[in-house]
Motif scaffolding. Structure first.
Motif, PDB file in Angstrom:
ATOM      1  N   GLY A  41      14.434  -2.166   4.534  1.00  0.00           N
ATOM      2  CA  GLY A  41      14.297  -1.963   3.030  1.00  0.00           C
ATOM      3  C   GLY A  41      12.910  -1.351   2.535  1.00  0.00           C
ATOM      4  N   SER A  42      12.934  -0.650   1.287  1.00  0.00           N
ATOM      5  CA  SER A  42      11.641  -0.286   0.939  1.00  0.00           C
ATOM      6  C   SER A  42      10.480  -1.260   0.852  1.00  0.00           C
ATOM      7  CB  SER A  42      11.644   0.631  -0.391  1.00  0.00           C
ATOM      8  OG  SER A  42      12.007  -0.252  -1.489  1.00  0.00           O
ATOM      9  N   VAL A  43      10.784  -2.294   0.134  1.00  0.00           N
ATOM     10  CA  VAL A  43       9.667  -3.325  -0.074  1.00  0.00           C
ATOM     11  C   VAL A  43       9.044  -3.891   1.372  1.00  0.00           C
ATOM     12  CG1 VAL A  43       9.068  -5.352  -0.832  1.00  0.00           C
ATOM     13  CG2 VAL A  43      10.303  -3.837  -2.343  1.00  0.00           C
ATOM     14  N   VAL A  44      10.026  -4.213   2.160  1.00  0.00           N
ATOM     15  CA  VAL A  44       9.568  -4.985   3.402  1.00  0.00           C
ATOM     16  C   VAL A  44       9.083  -3.923   4.431  1.00  0.00           C
ATOM     17  CG1 VAL A  44      11.605  -4.724   5.013  1.00  0.00           C
ATOM     18  CG2 VAL A  44      10.456  -6.670   4.957  1.00  0.00           C
ATOM     19  N   SER A  45       9.473  -2.501   4.527  1.00  0.00           N
ATOM     20  CA  SER A  45       8.936  -1.691   5.411  1.00  0.00           C
ATOM     21  C   SER A  45       7.751  -0.940   5.105  1.00  0.00           C
ATOM     22  CB  SER A  45       9.933  -0.546   5.854  1.00  0.00           C
ATOM     23  OG  SER A  45      10.248   0.200   4.473  1.00  0.00           O
ATOM     24  N   LEU A  46       7.295  -0.846   3.688  1.00  0.00           N
ATOM     25  CA  LEU A  46       6.383   0.032   3.200  1.00  0.00           C
ATOM     26  C   LEU A  46       5.318  -0.907   2.035  1.00  0.00           C
ATOM     27  CD1 LEU A  46       8.004   3.174   2.673  1.00  0.00           C
ATOM     28  CD2 LEU A  46       6.448   2.608   4.442  1.00  0.00           C
ATOM     29  N   GLY A  47       5.883  -1.955   1.705  1.00  0.00           N
ATOM     30  CA  GLY A  47       5.018  -2.718   0.609  1.00  0.00           C
ATOM     31  C   GLY A  47       3.804  -3.151   0.868  1.00  0.00           C
ATOM     32  N   ALA A  48       3.589  -3.243   2.266  1.00  0.00           N
ATOM     33  CA  ALA A  48       2.250  -3.836   2.659  1.00  0.00           C
ATOM     34  C   ALA A  48       1.212  -2.883   2.346  1.00  0.00           C
ATOM     35  CB  ALA A  48       2.369  -4.107   4.014  1.00  0.00           C
ATOM     36  N   TYR A  49       1.544  -1.417   2.234  1.00  0.00           N
ATOM     37  CA  TYR A  49       0.758  -0.584   1.754  1.00  0.00           C
ATOM     38  C   TYR A  49      -0.125  -0.537   0.506  1.00  0.00           C
ATOM     39  CZ  TYR A  49       1.113   1.954   6.372  1.00  0.00           C
ATOM     40  OH  TYR A  49       1.250   2.212   7.687  1.00  0.00           O
ATOM     41  N   PRO A  50       0.751  -0.597  -0.265  1.00  0.00           N
ATOM     42  CA  PRO A  50       0.182  -0.589  -1.807  1.00  0.00           C
ATOM     43  C   PRO A  50      -0.305  -1.716  -2.136  1.00  0.00           C
ATOM     44  CG  PRO A  50       2.588  -0.308  -1.946  1.00  0.00           C
ATOM     45  CD  PRO A  50       2.304  -0.056  -0.510  1.00  0.00           C
ATOM     46  N   LEU A  51       0.109  -3.157  -1.588  1.00  0.00           N
ATOM     47  CA  LEU A  51      -0.278  -4.357  -1.759  1.00  0.00           C
ATOM     48  C   LEU A  51      -1.764  -4.493  -0.947  1.00  0.00           C
ATOM     49  CD1 LEU A  51       2.611  -6.496  -0.746  1.00  0.00           C
ATOM     50  CD2 LEU A  51       1.963  -6.096  -3.080  1.00  0.00           C
ATOM     51  N   LEU A  52      -2.067  -3.750   0.070  1.00  0.00           N
ATOM     52  CA  LEU A  52      -3.425  -3.676   0.578  1.00  0.00           C
ATOM     53  C   LEU A  52      -4.305  -3.085  -0.489  1.00  0.00           C
ATOM     54  CD1 LEU A  52      -5.226  -3.776   3.167  1.00  0.00           C
ATOM     55  CD2 LEU A  52      -4.620  -1.453   3.401  1.00  0.00           C
ATOM     56  N   ALA A  53      -3.985  -2.087  -0.865  1.00  0.00           N
ATOM     57  CA  ALA A  53      -5.039  -1.229  -1.903  1.00  0.00           C
ATOM     58  C   ALA A  53      -5.118  -2.051  -3.180  1.00  0.00           C
ATOM     59  CB  ALA A  53      -4.340   0.071  -2.397  1.00  0.00           C
ATOM     60  N   ILE A  54      -3.961  -2.646  -3.835  1.00  0.00           N
ATOM     61  CA  ILE A  54      -4.027  -3.480  -5.045  1.00  0.00           C
ATOM     62  C   ILE A  54      -4.995  -4.620  -4.778  1.00  0.00           C
ATOM     63  CG2 ILE A  54      -2.650  -5.117  -6.450  1.00  0.00           C
ATOM     64  CD1 ILE A  54      -0.409  -2.708  -6.220  1.00  0.00           C
ATOM     65  N   PHE A  55      -4.951  -5.477  -3.822  1.00  0.00           N
ATOM     66  CA  PHE A  55      -5.397  -6.757  -3.491  1.00  0.00           C
ATOM     67  C   PHE A  55      -7.101  -6.535  -3.082  1.00  0.00           C
ATOM     68  CE2 PHE A  55      -1.379  -8.927  -2.202  1.00  0.00           C
ATOM     69  CZ  PHE A  55      -0.719  -9.156  -3.700  1.00  0.00           C
ATOM     70  N   LYS A  56      -7.215  -5.484  -2.169  1.00  0.00           N
ATOM     71  CA  LYS A  56      -8.584  -4.867  -1.885  1.00  0.00           C
ATOM     72  C   LYS A  56      -9.378  -4.553  -3.348  1.00  0.00           C
ATOM     73  CE  LYS A  56      -8.931  -5.601   2.341  1.00  0.00           C
ATOM     74  NZ  LYS A  56      -9.904  -6.516   2.912  1.00  0.00           N
ATOM     75  N   LEU A  57      -8.500  -3.944  -4.214  1.00  0.00           N
ATOM     76  CA  LEU A  57      -9.564  -3.279  -5.373  1.00  0.00           C
ATOM     77  C   LEU A  57      -9.470  -4.659  -6.373  1.00  0.00           C
ATOM     78  CD1 LEU A  57      -7.897   0.073  -5.125  1.00  0.00           C
ATOM     79  CD2 LEU A  57     -10.364  -0.344  -5.095  1.00  0.00           C
ATOM     80  N   LEU A  58      -8.397  -5.298  -6.804  1.00  0.00           N
ATOM     81  CA  LEU A  58      -8.595  -6.350  -7.784  1.00  0.00           C
ATOM     82  C   LEU A  58      -8.479  -7.679  -7.272  1.00  0.00           C
ATOM     83  CD1 LEU A  58      -5.748  -4.267 -10.077  1.00  0.00           C
ATOM     84  CD2 LEU A  58      -8.204  -4.540 -10.442  1.00  0.00           C
ATOM     85  N   GLY A  59      -8.265  -7.870  -6.025  1.00  0.00           N
ATOM     86  CA  GLY A  59      -8.136  -9.451  -5.677  1.00  0.00           C
ATOM     87  C   GLY A  59      -6.905  -9.756  -5.788  1.00  0.00           C
ATOM     88  N   ASN A  60      -6.546 -11.192  -5.326  1.00  0.00           N
ATOM     89  CA  ASN A  60      -5.281 -11.434  -5.166  1.00  0.00           C
ATOM     90  C   ASN A  60      -4.870 -12.584  -6.256  1.00  0.00           C
ATOM     91  OD1 ASN A  60      -6.506 -13.651  -4.144  1.00  0.00           O
ATOM     92  ND2 ASN A  60      -5.946 -13.313  -2.116  1.00  0.00           N
ATOM     93  N   ASP A  61      -5.608 -12.511  -7.219  1.00  0.00           N
ATOM     94  CA  ASP A  61      -5.612 -13.726  -8.336  1.00  0.00           C
ATOM     95  C   ASP A  61      -4.665 -13.167  -9.344  1.00  0.00           C
ATOM     96  OD1 ASP A  61      -5.846 -16.299  -9.077  1.00  0.00           O
ATOM     97  OD2 ASP A  61      -7.949 -16.197  -9.469  1.00  0.00           O
ATOM     98  N   TYR A  62      -3.760 -12.501  -9.073  1.00  0.00           N
ATOM     99  CA  TYR A  62      -2.808 -12.114 -10.154  1.00  0.00           C
ATOM    100  C   TYR A  62      -2.098 -13.230 -11.031  1.00  0.00           C
ATOM    101  CZ  TYR A  62       0.643 -12.463  -6.499  1.00  0.00           C
ATOM    102  OH  TYR A  62       1.460 -13.204  -5.463  1.00  0.00           O
ATOM    103  N   THR A  63      -1.979 -12.752 -12.365  1.00  0.00           N
ATOM    104  CA  THR A  63      -1.119 -13.642 -13.117  1.00  0.00           C
ATOM    105  C   THR A  63       0.559 -13.527 -12.998  1.00  0.00           C
ATOM    106  OG1 THR A  63      -1.556 -12.220 -14.887  1.00  0.00           O
ATOM    107  CG2 THR A  63      -2.945 -13.956 -14.677  1.00  0.00           C
ATOM    108  N   GLU A  64       0.938 -12.334 -12.748  1.00  0.00           N
ATOM    109  CA  GLU A  64       2.251 -12.035 -12.870  1.00  0.00           C
ATOM    110  C   GLU A  64       2.734 -10.921 -11.622  1.00  0.00           C
ATOM    111  OE1 GLU A  64       5.474 -11.877 -16.418  1.00  0.00           O
ATOM    112  OE2 GLU A  64       3.804 -10.366 -16.367  1.00  0.00           O
ATOM    113  N   VAL A  65       3.841 -11.061 -11.448  1.00  0.00           N
ATOM    114  CA  VAL A  65       4.380  -9.811 -10.466  1.00  0.00           C
ATOM    115  C   VAL A  65       5.889  -9.797 -10.775  1.00  0.00           C
ATOM    116  CG1 VAL A  65       4.805 -11.531  -8.505  1.00  0.00           C
ATOM    117  CG2 VAL A  65       4.585  -8.985  -8.003  1.00  0.00           C
ATOM    118  N   LYS A  66       6.270  -8.358 -10.728  1.00  0.00           N
ATOM    119  CA  LYS A  66       7.686  -8.013 -11.229  1.00  0.00           C
ATOM    120  C   LYS A  66       8.022  -6.998 -10.340  1.00  0.00           C
ATOM    121  CE  LYS A  66       8.747  -9.345 -15.951  1.00  0.00           C
ATOM    122  NZ  LYS A  66       7.636  -9.248 -17.167  1.00  0.00           N
TER     123      LYS A  66
END
Ligand code: CTP
Length: 439
Positions: free
Chosen positions: A288-313
């Motif tokens: 699937g798209s999320v399991v096979s590629l999701g790690a890439y955008p998650l890396l960029a997002i967490f490195k730039l904004l941290g992992n303390d998000y309030t919501e995910v959809k």
């Protein structure tokens, strides 16, 4: 006054270096020593330099032969240095005979006899990490090619279910997984996600370090268990997501964090691909798209904004029962972010980091970029940044893995255990269909 200049990495400072500097000094009255920067060494293919630049500079300083120490940072610097320091003699060891003759146009070139029987490479290789591979997913061939560029590491063999011996004809095949593990210090686990947990656990219980493919997992409890197991046994466990270890990506993070585009208020990262013409093959290769590629955008997002998000959809297009195009939206306190991943659709694979003063633009493919740009309202302030990306990029992660093992470092700052667990937490939410809208 005769000015002499010489250059080197001077890693794991040894007798050969000492004797070279001693004789270089004796050629004149004033000795300048150029010590290569870490980044320059990587650019010229030297990946496993052990000592930091500061340690290497200090070791040269301690000899007392250098009147001045400079850092060598780019190709062509030698000519610039010879001119600006008014150098009379350039010298290096005889392993470079002929290579620097072109400098004869600017000063005298002297090759000094190299001290026999010793080199940094040999010292580094004395304690080679013995690596085994379990599994043969698509990436394994590239991994083996990249491994060949990394010193201090020896490939022992591979264990996989595949009968096809032509896949890696030059790599020793093990018929039993445990036999391979027994013969290694560390294992690269390259299995489908569903098979990874049990194998990683087995490897760790056998006291061997683990490098595994991305994503690390989609079950938070199991991921925590593996990390805790590695910690309790003083073993390195790392996720081989190449972007995390690459030079340009890391510079991008540092620049963004240092406020050059102001406060970061949005991160948009896309990674879309169509690997095959028909969907079934596509799904077979990628999942699937999320399991096979999701790690890439998650890396960029967490490195730039941290992992303390309030919501995910999540939003996913489902074809043949699999998510083929997905969007992951995050809300943070004061920022938002989104990642788009696809295995059966195509759009621009760029990364945009929006700040209150300007934005960072990383063109496709941002996950293996050599280049990014800082852009402002006033285009005269725009600036471009280039950093070399070698080969397929997997070597950066392998180098870090070997370094962590050799230095006894259990965590690495590129993709820490906390980063891994943040990634797994998102994938678990997706797997459990929490906050997913299908279309
Ligand atoms: N040198 C030498 N005798 C040796 C090793 C190095 O004279 N046994 C010289 C090199 O020729 C060079 C300088 O020391 O002029 C710095 O070399 P460097 O590349 O840092 O050292 P090596 O030990 O050759 O490192 P590597 O194995 O990583 O190439």
């Amino acid at each position: 006054m005769t000015k002499v200049i010489t250059y080197g990495t001077f890693d794991l400072f040894h007798e050969g270096h000492y004797k070279l500097l001693e004789r270089a000094k004796a050629l004149g009255d004033y000795l300048i020593v150029g010590v290569t920067s870490d980044y320059f060494d990587k650019c010229r293919g030297k990946f496993n330099v052990h000592d930091s630049l500061m340690t290497r500079v200090k070791n040269v300083e301690k000899t007392g032969f250098a009147d001045e120490i400079i850092v060598e940072e780019y190709f062509g610097q030698k000519i610039d240095d010879i001119k600006s320091y008014d150098v009379d003699i350039f010298t290096v060891g005889s392993d470079w005979i002929g290579f620097f003759d072109y400098l004869g146009e600017y000063c005298k070139v002297v090759y000094l006899e190299r001290t026999k029987g010793i080199s940094s490479t040999e010292i580094r290789n004395a304690n080679n990490v013995k690596l085994g591979i379990i599994g043969n997913e698509d990436i394994v061939k590239r991994f083996v090619q990249e491994l060949a560029c990394v010193s201090s590491c020896e490939l022992i063999g591979i264990y996989c279910n595949d009968e096809d011996k032509t896949i890696l004809p030059n790599v020793t095949r093990f018929n039993y997984m445990d036999k391979l593990i027994e013969n290694c210090d560390a294992v690269y686990v390259n299995l489908p996600l569903s098979e990874r947990y049990a194998v990683i656990k087995n490897v760790l219980l056998s006291g061997k370090h683990v490098l595994t493919e991305f994503p690390f997992g989609d079950d938070l409890d199991k991921a925590k268990e593996l990390i805790e197991l590695a910690d309790s046994k003083n073993l390195v466990i790392m996720e081989g997501l190449k972007t995390a270890y690459c030079p340009a990506f890391n510079k991008l993070i540092s620049i963004a964090k240092s406020g050059l585009v102001g406060n970061i208020i949005n991160v948009e990262a896309k990674f879309t691909q169509i690997l095959a013409d028909d969907l079934d093959t596509q799904i077979k290769i990628a999942g699937g798209s999320v399991v096979s590629l999701g790690a890439y955008p998650l890396l960029a997002i967490f490195k730039l904004l941290g992992n303390d998000y309030t919501e995910v959809k999540f939003y996913s297009r489902i074809e043949n029962g699999v998510d083929t195009y997905s969007k992951i939206d995050f809300s943070f306190d004061g920022a938002i972010a989104s990642g788009i991943v696809a295995i059966n659709a195509k759009s621009e694979g760029d990364l945009v980091v929006t700040g209150t003063k300007g934005y960072i633009y990383v063109p496709a493919p941002w996950w293996k970029t050599e280049y990014f740009e800082l852009r402002y309202e006033d285009i005269n302030k725009n600036s471009k940044y280039f950093y070399k990306f070698e080969g397929e990029g997997l070597r950066y992660g392998i180098v870090e893995f070997i370094k962590c093992i050799k230095d006894g470092k259990k965590n690495n700052m590129f993709l820490s255990k906390e980063d891994i667990l943040s990634e797994v937490a998102v994938l678990e939410r997706y797997k459990n269909s929490t906050d997913v809208k299908y279309f």
